[in-house]
Scaffold this motif. Structure first.
Motif, PDB file in Angstrom:
ATOM      1  N   PHE A  64       0.849  -1.200   0.000  1.00  0.00           N
ATOM      2  CA  PHE A  64       0.000   0.000   0.000  1.00  0.00           C
ATOM      3  C   PHE A  64       0.887   1.254   0.000  1.00  0.00           C
ATOM      4  O   PHE A  64       0.722   2.169  -0.816  1.00  0.00           O
ATOM      5  N   LEU A  65       1.882   1.283   0.891  1.00  0.00           N
ATOM      6  CA  LEU A  65       2.781   2.442   0.964  1.00  0.00           C
ATOM      7  C   LEU A  65       3.655   2.524  -0.291  1.00  0.00           C
ATOM      8  O   LEU A  65       3.889   3.601  -0.831  1.00  0.00           O
ATOM      9  N   GLN A  66       4.098   1.364  -0.774  1.00  0.00           N
ATOM     10  CA  GLN A  66       4.963   1.347  -1.970  1.00  0.00           C
ATOM     11  C   GLN A  66       4.236   1.893  -3.193  1.00  0.00           C
ATOM     12  O   GLN A  66       4.827   2.545  -4.044  1.00  0.00           O
ATOM     13  N   ALA A  67       2.919   1.632  -3.279  1.00  0.00           N
ATOM     14  CA  ALA A  67       2.141   2.097  -4.439  1.00  0.00           C
ATOM     15  C   ALA A  67       2.172   3.624  -4.511  1.00  0.00           C
ATOM     16  O   ALA A  67       2.251   4.202  -5.600  1.00  0.00           O
ATOM     17  N   PHE A  68       2.121   4.293  -3.364  1.00  0.00           N
ATOM     18  CA  PHE A  68       2.198   5.765  -3.349  1.00  0.00           C
ATOM     19  C   PHE A  68       3.597   6.224  -3.750  1.00  0.00           C
ATOM     20  O   PHE A  68       3.759   7.197  -4.481  1.00  0.00           O
ATOM     21  N   GLU A  69       4.595   5.492  -3.261  1.00  0.00           N
ATOM     22  CA  GLU A  69       5.985   5.836  -3.589  1.00  0.00           C
ATOM     23  C   GLU A  69       6.199   5.730  -5.100  1.00  0.00           C
ATOM     24  O   GLU A  69       6.749   6.636  -5.720  1.00  0.00           O
ATOM     25  N   GLN A  70       5.714   4.630  -5.696  1.00  0.00           N
ATOM     26  CA  GLN A  70       5.878   4.412  -7.145  1.00  0.00           C
ATOM     27  C   GLN A  70       5.198   5.488  -7.962  1.00  0.00           C
ATOM     28  O   GLN A  70       5.634   5.829  -9.047  1.00  0.00           O
ATOM     29  N   ALA A  71       4.095   6.040  -7.448  1.00  0.00           N
ATOM     30  CA  ALA A  71       3.362   7.056  -8.199  1.00  0.00           C
ATOM     31  C   ALA A  71       4.016   8.433  -8.075  1.00  0.00           C
ATOM     32  O   ALA A  71       3.562   9.382  -8.713  1.00  0.00           O
ATOM     33  N   GLY A  72       5.072   8.562  -7.241  1.00  0.00           N
ATOM     34  CA  GLY A  72       5.805   9.829  -7.162  1.00  0.00           C
ATOM     35  C   GLY A  72       5.498  10.659  -5.926  1.00  0.00           C
ATOM     36  O   GLY A  72       5.908  11.813  -5.841  1.00  0.00           O
ATOM     37  N   PHE A  73       4.780  10.084  -4.958  1.00  0.00           N
ATOM     38  CA  PHE A  73       4.479  10.821  -3.727  1.00  0.00           C
ATOM     39  C   PHE A  73       5.714  10.844  -2.818  1.00  0.00           C
ATOM     40  O   PHE A  73       6.632  10.032  -2.970  1.00  0.00           O
ATOM     41  N   TYR A  74       5.705  11.754  -1.836  1.00  0.00           N
ATOM     42  CA  TYR A  74       6.766  11.790  -0.818  1.00  0.00           C
ATOM     43  C   TYR A  74       6.126  11.969   0.554  1.00  0.00           C
ATOM     44  O   TYR A  74       4.921  12.235   0.662  1.00  0.00           O
ATOM     45  N   GLY A  75       6.953  11.828   1.591  1.00  0.00           N
ATOM     46  CA  GLY A  75       6.472  12.073   2.958  1.00  0.00           C
ATOM     47  C   GLY A  75       5.329  11.144   3.332  1.00  0.00           C
ATOM     48  O   GLY A  75       4.421  11.524   4.058  1.00  0.00           O
ATOM     49  N   ILE A  76       5.386   9.916   2.840  1.00  0.00           N
ATOM     50  CA  ILE A  76       4.290   8.960   3.044  1.00  0.00           C
ATOM     51  C   ILE A  76       4.364   8.417   4.475  1.00  0.00           C
ATOM     52  O   ILE A  76       5.437   8.004   4.931  1.00  0.00           O
ATOM     53  N   GLN A  77       3.254   8.443   5.181  1.00  0.00           N
ATOM     54  CA  GLN A  77       3.290   7.917   6.548  1.00  0.00           C
ATOM     55  C   GLN A  77       1.970   7.274   6.956  1.00  0.00           C
ATOM     56  O   GLN A  77       0.910   7.604   6.411  1.00  0.00           O
ATOM     57  N   ILE A  78       2.085   6.367   7.903  1.00  0.00           N
ATOM     58  CA  ILE A  78       0.895   5.720   8.467  1.00  0.00           C
ATOM     59  C   ILE A  78       0.349   6.642   9.556  1.00  0.00           C
ATOM     60  O   ILE A  78       1.042   6.943  10.525  1.00  0.00           O
ATOM     61  N   LEU A  79      -0.886   7.110   9.375  1.00  0.00           N
ATOM     62  CA  LEU A  79      -1.503   7.969  10.389  1.00  0.00           C
ATOM     63  C   LEU A  79      -2.207   7.124  11.454  1.00  0.00           C
ATOM     64  O   LEU A  79      -2.301   7.508  12.601  1.00  0.00           O
ATOM     65  N   LYS A  80      -2.745   5.987  11.009  1.00  0.00           N
ATOM     66  CA  LYS A  80      -3.489   5.134  11.952  1.00  0.00           C
ATOM     67  C   LYS A  80      -3.457   3.700  11.423  1.00  0.00           C
ATOM     68  O   LYS A  80      -3.616   3.488  10.222  1.00  0.00           O
ATOM     69  N   ARG A  81      -3.241   2.771  12.324  1.00  0.00           N
ATOM     70  CA  ARG A  81      -3.253   1.346  11.960  1.00  0.00           C
ATOM     71  C   ARG A  81      -3.974   0.618  13.077  1.00  0.00           C
ATOM     72  O   ARG A  81      -3.523   0.660  14.224  1.00  0.00           O
ATOM     73  N   ASP A  82      -5.103   0.001  12.746  1.00  0.00           N
ATOM     74  CA  ASP A  82      -5.873  -0.701  13.777  1.00  0.00           C
ATOM     75  C   ASP A  82      -5.066  -1.894  14.301  1.00  0.00           C
ATOM     76  O   ASP A  82      -4.615  -2.726  13.498  1.00  0.00           O
ATOM     77  N   ALA A  83      -4.903  -1.955  15.606  1.00  0.00           N
ATOM     78  CA  ALA A  83      -4.155  -3.076  16.173  1.00  0.00           C
ATOM     79  C   ALA A  83      -4.922  -4.385  15.952  1.00  0.00           C
ATOM     80  O   ALA A  83      -4.350  -5.417  15.606  1.00  0.00           O
ATOM     81  N   GLN A  84      -6.255  -4.298  16.091  1.00  0.00           N
ATOM     82  CA  GLN A  84      -7.085  -5.493  15.903  1.00  0.00           C
ATOM     83  C   GLN A  84      -7.473  -5.639  14.442  1.00  0.00           C
ATOM     84  O   GLN A  84      -7.914  -4.665  13.830  1.00  0.00           O
ATOM     85  N   PRO A  85      -7.336  -6.824  13.856  1.00  0.00           N
ATOM     86  CA  PRO A  85      -7.818  -6.984  12.481  1.00  0.00           C
ATOM     87  C   PRO A  85      -9.338  -6.834  12.412  1.00  0.00           C
ATOM     88  O   PRO A  85     -10.032  -7.170  13.378  1.00  0.00           O
ATOM     89  N   TRP A  86      -9.836  -6.331  11.264  1.00  0.00           N
ATOM     90  CA  TRP A  86     -11.284  -6.268  11.055  1.00  0.00           C
ATOM     91  C   TRP A  86     -11.798  -7.684  10.854  1.00  0.00           C
ATOM     92  O   TRP A  86     -12.781  -8.110  11.428  1.00  0.00           O
ATOM     93  N   ARG A  87     -11.056  -8.443  10.000  1.00  0.00           N
ATOM     94  CA  ARG A  87     -11.386  -9.863   9.792  1.00  0.00           C
ATOM     95  C   ARG A  87     -10.091 -10.641   9.600  1.00  0.00           C
ATOM     96  O   ARG A  87      -9.084 -10.081   9.150  1.00  0.00           O
ATOM     97  N   THR A  88     -10.133 -11.930   9.894  1.00  0.00           N
ATOM     98  CA  THR A  88      -9.009 -12.817   9.597  1.00  0.00           C
ATOM     99  C   THR A  88      -9.571 -13.939   8.734  1.00  0.00           C
ATOM    100  O   THR A  88     -10.597 -14.536   9.081  1.00  0.00           O
TER     101      THR A  88
END
Ligand SMILES: C[S@@+](CC[C@H](N)C(=O)[O-])C[C@H]1O[C@@H](n2cnc3c(N)ncnc32)[C@H](O)[C@@H]1O
Length: 386
Positions: free
Chosen positions: A240-264
């Motif tokens: 997901f992060l790499q896709a933004f990098e490949q498209a030419g974005f910079y300063g890419i960061q995770i703002l929020k990541r749910d600790a619990q999965p929505w589904r497994t």
């Protein structure tokens, strides 16, 4: 197994049904800011198929584009944050979703006292093509033969250029809530390029989506239920992060990541992640004798233009990088050293990217700098410096 229908058709059919009646299985509970929900009609709120809240990262006055806007909830929240000086555009490919969103837009506008939201029909991997405009043109020239089919393709190309659904460099913030995963694999690259195209220089993407902790096996990707249910089209967190990098974005960061999965599913965890990515590192590099010092806490950092910097050392950067670092998301990470004698922009020479990146203080002060001073009054007043 996936039927002969394309993934896109399966997604459209599932969300057309979800626009008419709440689909429990498509819901990933999200805590939206309650104060923004009071002006939004109940049918919009209950047909919520998001997995995060990108609207909380918006600011007054911004022009916002919401990809896969559904019944419009994020657009109606964003409308209140950007205010009457801002603007919100929702794009969705499903007519039934657009119908609910458009029917409720005047109700929200009346309650707010201003109208700053509109909904457009399009595919988010092809944001130049206005599907309603194409529809109108095809009603006049219907496809009845191979020749008219090819002519329709040509027409679509012309519409993209002459009347784009979303113009290039026109948007401050692209947001999306649980939609990118639904775009078929062969169009995902184009999707990230389109997000980049429509953003202004200095604009940003704030995207909430479902990601996986492992690669999703082919057999799961061909399951229509898992695909259209926002599961098996997920990119890995890293991808997901790499896709933004490949498209030419910079300063890419995770703002929020749910600790619990929505589904497994089959041991693979699917969870909501919100990321931010900036557009604007492209352009020429000019030398204005500026330097930056990385403050830490890491021993070294590497930016999206491959500038590697060790903590505490002075580095020469071009004027473009210097300006980027002075803004979010970098500004807190650096100290900025201006030259003693400013080099005006129109006199600046091209920056020598092959040079040693270290910048000696004599470069910013000048070789003949020989000033001697008493302790600065600013320092004494603050009670510091002995
Ligand atoms: C999971 S729902 C999310 C809706 C909305 N963002 C929300 O927070 O409730 C996915 C939405 O994206 C739309 N969609 C899916 N793929 C799309 C595509 N390729 N182009 C445009 N819209 C798409 C669907 O029609 C649906 O409204």
């Amino acid at each position: 197994m996936m039927e002969l229908k394309s993934k896109e058709t399966i997604v459209r059919q599932r969300y057309a049904a979800g626009a008419k009646e709440r689909a429990e299985k498509l819901c990933c509970p999200v805590n939206y800011e309650q104060s923004y929900l009071s002006v939004i009609p109940q049918e919009v709120i209950e047909r919520d198929y998001g997995c995060g809240d990108p609207s909380r990262y918006l600011r007054p006055g911004e022009t916002v584009l919401d990809l896969g806007s559904g019944t419009g909830k994020i657009c109606f929240i964003a409308a209140q944050i950007v205010g009457s000086t801002g603007k919100v555009i929702g794009v969705d490919m499903t007519g039934e979703m657009l119908e609910v969103a458009r029917r409720n837009a005047p109700i929200v506008a009346e309650r707010l006292g201003y109208a700053n939201v509109e909904f457009r029909k399009g595919r988010i991997q092809d944001l130049a093509l206005d599907l309603e405009l194409l529809d109108r043109q095809l009603r006049e020239n219907p496809i009845t033969s191979a020749a008219s089919f090819l002519a329709a393709e040509e027409l679509a190309g012309e519409l993209r250029v002459k009347h784009p659904l979303v113009a290039s460099d026109s948007v401050d913030v692209v947001v999306s809530n649980c939609v990118l995963n639904l775009v078929e694999p062969e169009s995902k690259r184009k999707l990230f390029d389109e997000i980049f195209r429509v953003l202004k220089k200095g604009g940003r993407a704030v995207i909430c989506d479902i990601t996986s902790d492992e690669e999703v096996p082919e057999a799961m990707q061909t399951d229509p239920e898992l695909w259209s249910g926002c599961i098996s089209g997920a990119l890995t967190e890293e991808g997901f992060l790499q896709a933004f990098e490949q498209a030419g974005f910079y300063g890419i960061q995770i703002l929020k990541r749910d600790a619990q999965p929505w589904r497994t599913v089959q041991g693979i965890e699917f969870r909501s992640v919100t990321i931010e990515a900036y557009k604007g590192k492209q352009g020429e590099c000019f030398e204005r004798n500026q330097a930056v010092i990385y403050r830490g806490p890491f021993k070294e950092v590497l930016d999206d233009d491959n500038h590697r910097m060790e903590r505490g050392k002075r580095y020469a950067v071009c004027d473009k990088t210097y300006s980027l670092y002075k803004k979010a998301p970098y500004s807190e990470s650096f100290e900025f050293v201006d030259p003693v004698v400013d080099i005006p922009s129109d006199e600046a020479k091209l920056f020598d990217c092959s040079r040693n990146a270290a910048r000696h203080p004599r470069e910013t002060k000048g070789q003949n700098y020989s000033l001697t001073t008493e302790a600065s009054s600013k320092c004494r007043d603050a009670g510091g410096c002995c």
